[in-house]
Design a protein around this motif. Structure first.
Motif: not given
Length: 433
Positions: A344-345, A396-397, A409-413, A425-433
């Motif tokens: 998921r992006i 999520v891994k 870092d992330y947490t998942q509940k 700045t402008c655009h950032q993609m964050v990828v959940l794999a």
């Protein structure tokens, strides 16, 4: 999708068009221009940051990219034009692996008033719905009546959708399967205006004779900073809640401001007591706003009105909103899936637009004959400490910033994943794999 933000379309036109095109199931191309304003402008240029943002928005909403130019009659390519385009396209090239073969993750959709037969180009109901959801960071798709509703958890019929028997059957099936329905204004009302076609938990008593009127939402739905009646700029439907849950009271003005009943520069203030009618109602899986709230927001741009609508919608739809962020309303969010890559992006977009120029007729010149004001992007300011909470379809891994390839870092509940982006700045993609 021809959509020049500075050519009359504005910066919120393309996202809504893309969200419809993505549902058609074909590849599509976003088309902006390198021009300061619109087609055929020789020697006119956007600031490079504007094209960086516009191209980033195209790929964030699942589109391919096109930047229009016009060749000089001497047949020579313009070096400045292609330096500017090249700067934007270099960023697109680096991001392509996360932007190809994507599908929308949205669980909210609205039925386009334009597709439903409302005359005129870009009805206010459509523009207002898209703008509210964009500013509220609620991912959405745009549908026509022939598309499948059952891919979504929430369906919005904004303001003026006339529900045909065929559409009624589809919406009934959607509700029976557990979907949530949002109606406003005349949507979901019989053609003669006498009754609701769906069980909203209220009785309809026609249209208010007052314009504007005022609302005092219950605290659960009111903006935190509003405790007195709020002006609503368009007339409401008269509803009395029966077995539904009221959103709050309507206050009538003393009278409509006319030549023979005068008060102040705009309209008459509200009277001291509630009118006995309500501004909206919730019953089960149906939410109804008595005002045409989407067109109203498009026309007025009133922030308290927006906050009332979005607060109500978010409470009603719950997790179907899909994502929560600390970004300002001027930022944009897109959530896309890449099924083949099982990821998921999340696209975070931010640029400040500013109104420049004004209307000026040009005399004795054989050209378009006028200049006009535009919203331009010049400076790209960084956003810092962006908090994000998003639904994930599975465990999520990893969570990475792309194309940097940096793990964060992330947490998942349960299905909710939380993380922070230190700065972009402008655009950032964050990828959940």
């Amino acid at each position: 999708l021809e959509s020049l933000p500075t050519g009359g379309w504005g910066y919120d036109h393309f996202p809504a068009s893309a969200k419809y095109a993505l549902c058609v199931g074909k590849e599509f191309l976003g088309m902006t221009g390198k021009f300061h304003n619109t087609w055929g402008e020789f020697g006119g240029f956007k600031h490079p940051n504007a094209l960086r943002y516009e191209c980033a928005a195209m790929i964030a909403y699942g589109s391919k990219c096109s930047v229009g130019d016009q060749l000089h009659p001497n047949g020579m390519m313009n070096d400045s034009t292609y330096d500017i385009i090249g700067t934007a396209y270099a960023e697109v090239e680096a991001k392509e692996p996360w932007c190809d073969n994507v599908t929308s993750a949205a669980e909210v959709a609205f039925l386009s008033a334009e597709a439903a037969g409302i005359s005129g180009r870009e009805p206010s109901a459509d523009t207002g719905t898209a703008r509210l959801l964009l500013e509220g960071h609620i991912p959405f798709d745009v549908l026509d009546a022939e598309m499948d509703f059952n891919n979504y958890k929430v369906l919005i019929l904004p303001d003026e959708i006339q529900v045909t028997p065929a559409l009624k059957k589809k919406v009934d099936a959607f509700l029976a399967a557990g979907g949530k329905l949002i109606l406003s204004g005349s949507s979901g009302i019989t053609a003669d205006g006498k009754k609701f076609l769906f069980d909203v938990g209220a009785k309809l008593e026609g249209t208010s004779p007052f314009c504007p009127d005022y609302i005092l939402p219950k605290p659960a739905y009111a903006p935190d900073y509003i405790k007195t009646p709020l002006v609503m700029y368009l007339a409401s439907k008269r509803i009395k809640v029966t077995d539904g849950r009221s959103l709050g009271d309507i206050y009538d003005p003393w009278f409509n401001r006319r030549f023979d009943h005068f008060c102040s520069h705009q309209h008459t203030p509200y009277s001291g007591e509630p009118s006995g009618y309500q501004c909206g109602v919730i019953k089960g899986n149906v939410l109804y706003f008595a005002h045409p709230v989407f067109a109203l927001y498009h026309a007025s741009g009133a922030v308290p009105v927006k906050d009332y609508i979005l607060k109500t919608i978010r409470k009603f739809i719950g997790s179907a909103a899909l994502i929560e962020t600390s970004m300002p309303s001027t930022a944009r969010v897109s959530v896309m899936d890449q099924p083949a890559e099982n990821r998921r992006i999340i696209h975070l977009l931010y640029a400040t637009t500013i109104s420049r120029g004004g209307c000026l007729k040009i005399k004795d010149v054989a050209s378009s004959g006028r200049l006009y004001g535009v919203n331009v992007i010049e400076d790209l300011l960084p956003l810092a400490n962006v908090e994000v909470r998003v639904c994930a379809p599975r465990k999520v891994k990893s969570v990475t910033l792309e194309p940097q390839g940096k793990a964060i870092d992330y947490t998942q509940k349960g299905s909710w994943v939380s993380f922070k982006v230190d700065e972009f700045t402008c655009h950032q993609m964050v990828v959940l794999a």
